[in-house]
Scaffold this motif. Structure first.
Motif, PDB file in Angstrom:
ATOM      1  N   GLN A 186       0.545  -1.483  -0.160  1.00  0.00           N
ATOM      2  CA  GLN A 186      -0.406  -0.046   0.645  1.00  0.00           C
ATOM      3  C   GLN A 186       0.890   0.990  -0.081  1.00  0.00           C
ATOM      4  OE1 GLN A 186      -2.385  -0.135   3.375  1.00  0.00           O
ATOM      5  NE2 GLN A 186      -3.535   2.429   2.937  1.00  0.00           N
ATOM      6  N   ALA A 189       2.487   1.693  -3.205  1.00  0.00           N
ATOM      7  CA  ALA A 189       1.290   2.013  -4.471  1.00  0.00           C
ATOM      8  C   ALA A 189       1.055   3.880  -3.844  1.00  0.00           C
ATOM      9  CB  ALA A 189      -0.530   1.004  -4.661  1.00  0.00           C
ATOM     10  N   SER A 193       2.202   6.318  -6.840  1.00  0.00           N
ATOM     11  CA  SER A 193       0.807   7.368  -6.865  1.00  0.00           C
ATOM     12  C   SER A 193       0.943   8.925  -7.050  1.00  0.00           C
ATOM     13  CB  SER A 193      -0.730   6.943  -6.305  1.00  0.00           C
ATOM     14  OG  SER A 193      -1.606   7.989  -6.467  1.00  0.00           O
TER      15      SER A 193
END
Length: 417
Positions: A186, A189, A193
């Motif tokens: 996470q 990511a 992002s």
């Protein structure tokens, strides 16, 4: 006992130690009983020897002495037993007499207590040492796990919890590690992002600088030339071109951003391949005719081959490849779109006979905003090919390119059947 607990190596070793200690205690207890039996035997023999010697000195026959000492099964009535108790009472020997007044029994009791106490102290010392060692190792394991979990909380995932054993504790460690892996994924990511968002904003800002600067210049020229309609019309047309370029840029970036963010759900369905390709290039035929170019869809005859895909997004991808081919094709050039359907895959080819792509540029053409040195004067914003690649790969397909300098380029789309 819980079977999972036995799988823990440390617990299993501790249980083995306890079993070994129990076996050791059993053996020592048997030896202790043997030792007590020997002492009791020695004490009784000494007692009998003393009585026999005393009776013999008084002239009692040996047979009578032997019968008195060994014949313990003779049944005496209560009166006789009471007479014997009265004799002992006259000598001061009663059931309530303290042990300290019986020297042989006191010596026997002293030895038994010393042996039992030594055994208990030894067992307690061994059990306490082993328990402290077990708890110390367990505490070290807990401290090590706690430090690693603290690192997880701080975002550091370089170390992992111990996974070298089985048992409930290590199953908990495994679950914590899986949670850490999810947190790491996470975090990665989110980091990716943020990097993507920063790069996207940077790319858009960079690409918008040129048309915005041009619009500002055009607006200033038109303000300074209010009495020259021809100049105003000329720069109004340039303003429209710049605005159209900005609209294309923003639209393409929004589409790519949605694809990269995973917000696009491809609605696949079966559709006619020929009609799909014809609708993909329908808006480009007028441009091709005006530039003296030709778009050929092969085979020329009607065909009913079908493909399973998202029609809207696939039209976008094929249209971008056809537009790129037109951009790099000279007047009287030809763009050919052909396809081939097999039981395993569907192949779509978009080929042109233009200038081709230089070998040093071939590996970069799918990068965003990439423009080779030979295409800097051509229209386009460098997003058509990356967008086509994202659409095709998002549907499980692949896209490849082959090009020969000054002979042409061929893009190949492969969709699994």
């Amino acid at each position: 006992m819980n079977a999972k607990l036995i799988h823990d190596q440390q617990v299993r070793r501790y249980l083995i130690f306890l079993l070994s200690l129990s076996l050791f205690l059993f053996i020592v207890a048997m030896l202790f009983c043997s030792r007590v039996t020997r002492d009791a035997k020695k004490m009784l023999l000494h007692h009998d020897e003393t009585i026999a010697a005393s009776l013999s000195a008084q002239g009692i026959p040996d047979a009578v002495i032997a019968q008195a000492i060994t014949d313990t099964d003779v049944r005496l009535d209560a009166k006789a037993i009471q007479a014997g108790a009265d004799v002992l009472a006259k000598m001061g020997i009663r059931p309530e007499l303290e042990t300290q007044f019986l020297p042989q029994l006191r010596h026997f009791e002293k030895n038994a207590v010393i042996c039992a106490l030594a055994l208990v102290l030894l067992v307690c010392a061994v059990l306490l040492s082993a328990s402290l060692l077990f708890l110390s190792k367990r505490n070290s394991l807990y401290q090590h796990a706690a430090s690693i979990i603290d690192n997880y909380a701080d975002g550091c995932f370089s170390c992992r919890l111990p996974q070298t054993d089985e048992g409930a504790l290590y199953q908990m460690f495994s679950s914590a590690d899986r949670l850490a892996t999810m947190l790491q994924a996470q975090n990665d990511a989110e980091r990716a992002s943020k990097i993507f968002l920063r790069n996207t904003i940077s790319d858009i800002s960079h690409q918008l600088k040129t048309p915005l600067a041009a619009l500002s210049m055009y607006q200033e020229i038109m303000e300074n030339e209010p009495d020259h309609p021809d100049v105003i019309r000329q720069f109004a047309a340039k303003t429209g071109t710049a605005l159209n370029r900005m609209e294309q840029l923003i639209g393409a970036m929004l589409k790519i951003t949605r694809l990269d963010a995973g917000n696009v759900v491809f609605e696949k369905r079966q559709c006619c391949l020929r009609r799909l390709i014809e609708s993909s290039v329908s808006e480009l035929t007028t441009r091709a005719e005006s530039e003296g170019k030709q778009i050929l869809i092969e085979p020329m005859a009607a065909s009913e081959e079908t493909i399973v895909c998202d029609p809207a997004w696939t039209r976008e991808a094929i249209g971008n490849l056809a537009k790129n081919a037109l951009d790099h094709t000279h007047a009287n050039g030809t763009v050919r779109i052909a396809w081939e359907v097999s039981p395993f895959r569907t192949t779509i080819r978009v080929a042109d006979d233009g200038d081709g792509i230089a070998p040093e540029d071939l590996h970069h053409i799918f990068k965003r905003f990439y423009r080779s040195s030979t295409s800097s004067d051509l229209p386009g914003i460098g997003l058509g090919l990356p967008l086509a690649k994202s659409i095709v790969e998002g549907q499980g397909g692949t896209i490849a390119v082959q090009s020969t300098l000054r002979e042409g380029t061929c893009f190949t789309i492969l969709f699994p059947a």
